[in-house]
Design a protein around this motif. Structure first.
Motif, PDB file in Angstrom:
ATOM      1  N   GLU A 113     -49.985 -79.688 -18.688  1.00 24.36           N
ATOM      2  CA  GLU A 113     -48.602 -79.946 -19.078  1.00 24.36           C
ATOM      3  C   GLU A 113     -48.563 -80.560 -20.469  1.00 24.36           C
ATOM      4  O   GLU A 113     -49.582 -81.047 -20.979  1.00 24.36           O
ATOM      5  N   ASN A 128     -54.755 -84.273 -14.191  1.00 20.90           N
ATOM      6  CA  ASN A 128     -53.911 -83.093 -14.412  1.00 20.90           C
ATOM      7  C   ASN A 128     -53.937 -82.158 -13.213  1.00 20.90           C
ATOM      8  O   ASN A 128     -53.774 -80.951 -13.350  1.00 20.90           O
ATOM      9  N   LYS A 159     -53.210 -78.188 -13.490  1.00 21.29           N
ATOM     10  CA  LYS A 159     -52.028 -77.681 -14.191  1.00 21.29           C
ATOM     11  C   LYS A 159     -51.892 -78.446 -15.498  1.00 21.29           C
ATOM     12  O   LYS A 159     -51.751 -79.669 -15.496  1.00 21.29           O
ATOM     13  N   GLN A 215     -44.034 -87.338 -21.160  1.00 20.22           N
ATOM     14  CA  GLN A 215     -44.046 -85.886 -20.993  1.00 20.22           C
ATOM     15  C   GLN A 215     -43.026 -85.281 -21.945  1.00 20.22           C
ATOM     16  O   GLN A 215     -41.858 -85.693 -21.974  1.00 20.22           O
TER      17      GLN A 215
END
Length: 674
Positions: free
Chosen positions: A169, A138, A167, A673
């Motif tokens: 997500e 990540n 980060k 995602q």
């Protein structure tokens, strides 16, 4: 070697062939000119263009890490100019990281940060106890100082600083691979106008590779394996300029070498690390910046192995089992402030306060090693006050730094810095740095960099008492570095190169001194290294990139006091090591990379062992929110070894201290995602 390629998910390639193409700039990345204008903060703690950073800085974007198939911090080291990992999978105190020709166990001359918080713990000063196999699944970017960084970051920012910026997500990812690898990770993130929060988790397990060419002083086994488990958790909450961030790392390794011995089925080492940081930063201002933070860190290491067999000496009832249980705590508070003065100058200053200690330092055994070696019947942790094997002395540090960044005109810039670190248990240290930058035009940049750095003796170095690792010495002095570097950078439309000529002078290296029957830690050596790092990137065609580095040491000389037990760096370190990566983009949905990592001979290895290792990665964007990645480490299944600082014993009448690397390691991952 066992090798079970992850082929049973490849059918997914045929399932999702219809895709929506992603933006071209997301695939092909920044131009070489744009890359030099990327903003980094690691070299000054303020926003600075990469080309004007007053240190030699390497930068890895999230895209770089994905395209090159880099999964862990340990793998990233091999892609950083000047760095070379001599890491095995288990015994961290015998493997080491090379930084500009200097080998150091626990990587304690490198400072590693996650979102600005130190991973290094003060018991060893290094990163072994939180596990160098931290996942980068990540990551948003990684910034690296190659060279001294103590003027901003204090101890252990000796020959490098790495800051991993993550980060979170909204995604889920699953992976399978060689050695029965199983992995799942995922994250959830909410972004509101003022409030945001997120959580990310990873679970990993493999059964390990079967490794030969082993040394077993018990003559029981001729092979071993390196089974591995890891868990990782990150959570954050941000509101009105305040951010609370928490990290948890847990790693367990079974079998392989521990305490320079093999004992499959018994040996294991488990590392845990908790990091928490509460930070406040003012809203974006053009003229000034203010940041304040409070940190807490706890590291734990627990281990067990067999030191002697049943029937050896007094161990008549069972094998003699031995292990450790260490705990390290650290509290840290810091303030950083910078102000833009008269348009051409920026003044920065900061304060930092630290308290750290080792509240738990105990041995574990099935025999009473503090008594008459009576047999307990099972493994017992020896926790009586008189049985502590590291004194619980508190370390307190007060630090202050000041920095001046100046832009004199379009061609000339300079940075001056000074930091003082005051300790309650070792000598205070003051470290200056100065950088002069000349850029006659957009394509050429010259830098002259001078800096000093230090590694303070760790709590283990000072206060260990027969821990099985070290014997402490409370009169140790900090190890110091004086570095001078000349850098030339050229950036063209399709080609860029950076050449760094460096000289490092290291004094007061810490290792074992022999004085009659006594063996203890002392400042016993110095080292002078001269070398060159060359980084380059080349865009052959619109869809093909070449990038890499080569590090060559012109000289690497260690001067050692008499009656010492240090292994000179020139026989532990290859004179030349390099990495070359080719990245090919057939179209906007595919990327293919091949990386070749090479080194010259290492004298301490039994066969000298020059080595070339190949890795590869294939990424396929199924749609806007789905992707597949195929990563292959040691793609040619090359047999090679890494060396140990201290030999395990003799094999074929020669000192033996080396670890066989894993064979071909294939993994396939699917990411969604949302």
């Amino acid at each position: 070697m066992t090798n079970t390629p992850a082929i049973h998910l490849i059918y997914l390639l045929g399932v999702f062939m219809a895709c929506n193409c992603v933006a071209e700039e997301d695939i092909y990345g920044l131009s070489l000119e744009e890359l030099q204008n990327v903003t980094v903060t690691i070299a000054t703690k303020t926003d600075t263009q990469l080309k004007y950073a007053p240190s030699t800085v390497s930068y890895f974007s999230r895209q770089d890490i994905r395209l090159l198939g880099i999964e862990t911090l340990s793998e990233l080291f091999a892609h950083i100019s000047g760095f070379y990992p001599m890491y095995n999978s288990v015994e961290g105190n015998q493997s080491y990281l090379i930084t500009r020709g200097h080998p150091q166990k626990y990587a304690n001359t490198l400072l590693v940060l996650v979102n600005g918080q130190r991973l290094n713990e003060d018991y060893t000063g290094g990163i072994n106890y939180i596990d160098r196999f931290v996942s980068l699944h990540n990551v948003e970017k990684v910034e690296v100082i190659r060279g001294p960084g103590s003027t901003l970051y204090g101890s252990n920012a000796f020959n490098g600083v790495i800051n991993i910026v993550t980060k979170i997500e909204n995604n889920i990812e699953v992976a399978v691979g060689s050695f029965d690898r199983r992995e799942i990770n995922g994250g959830f993130n909410y972004q509101g106008e003022e409030l945001s929060f997120g959580v990310d988790a990873r679970i990993y397990e493999d059964d390990g590779d079967t490794l030969g060419n082993v040394f077993d002083r018990f003559n029981i086994q001729t092979t071993t394996n390196d089974a591995h488990e890891a868990n990782q958790l990150e959570a954050y909450l941000s509101y009105a300029g305040f951010t609370l961030r928490n990290h948890y790392f847990n790693s367990k390794r079974k079998n392989h070498y521990l305490f320079r011995r093999l004992r499959d089925g018994t040996a294991y080492v488990e590392n845990k690390h908790w990091l928490s940081r509460l930070e406040y930063q003012n809203a974006q201002q053009q003229d000034w910046m203010f940041k304040a933070g409070l940190e807490y860190s706890k590291a734990k290491r627990k281990s067990l192995s067999a030191l002697e067999l049943k029937g050896t000496g007094p161990f008549t009832q069972a094998d003699f089992l031995f292990g450790e249980n260490f705990t390290h705590d650290s509290y840290r508070a810091n303030i950083d402030y910078s102000y833009q003065l008269l348009a051409k100058h920026r003044v920065s200053a900061g304060l930092e306060f630290v308290r750290s200690q080792v509240p738990g330092g105990y041995l574990r055994s099935n025999y009473n090693i503090f008594g008459d070696l009576e047999y307990f019947g099972n493994v017992v942790e020896l926790t009586a006050p008189e049985q502590r094997i590291i004194l619980d002395n508190e370390r307190r540090i007060e630090m202050v730094y000041v920095q001046l960044e100046s832009v004199w005109n379009d061609q000339w810039r300079s940075t001056l810095g000074l930091r003082n670190d005051a300790y309650n248990d070792v000598t205070d240290k003051t470290n200056p740095r100065a950088t002069l930058i000349y850029s006659p035009n957009e394509r050429h940049t010259f830098k002259l960099i001078y800096g000093q750095a230090y590694r303070v003796p760790s709590l283990g170095d000072l206060y260990d008492e027969e821990s099985g690792l070290t014997i402490g010495n409370q009169n140790l002095r900090p190890t110091t570095l004086e570095a001078l570097e000349f850098v030339y950078q050229f950036v063209g439309e399709d080609f860029s190169i950076s050449t760094s000529l460096f000289r490092n002078d290291i004094d007061d290296l810490i290792d074992f001194r022999v004085d009659g029957d006594n063996v203890f830690l002392d400042n016993i050596a110095s080292n002078t290294t001269r070398g060159v790092e060359i980084d380059w990137q080349l865009r052959l065609f619109n869809k093909v990139q070449l990038k890499g580095f080569i590090t060559h040491l012109f000289s690497n000389q260690t001067h050692i006091d008499e009656a010492q037990q240090i292994t000179p760096s020139d026989i532990l370190v290859p004179r030349t090591y390099s990495m070359t990566s080719l990245v090919y983009y057939p179209n906007q949905n595919w990327s293919i990379s091949v990386s070749v990592n090479g080194r010259s001979t290492v004298e301490v290895l039994s066969d000298k062992d020059s080595n070339t290792a190949v890795s590869a990665a294939v990424n396929y964007q199924l749609s806007d929110n789905m992707s597949l990645s195929l990563d292959i480490n040691n793609a040619l299944d090359t047999e090679y070894s890494t060396s140990a600082i201290v030999p395990f014993g003799e094999k074929n009448n020669q000192p033996f201290g080396e670890y066989q690397a894993r064979g071909r390691n294939v993994s396939l991952s699917y990411r969604y995602q949302f």
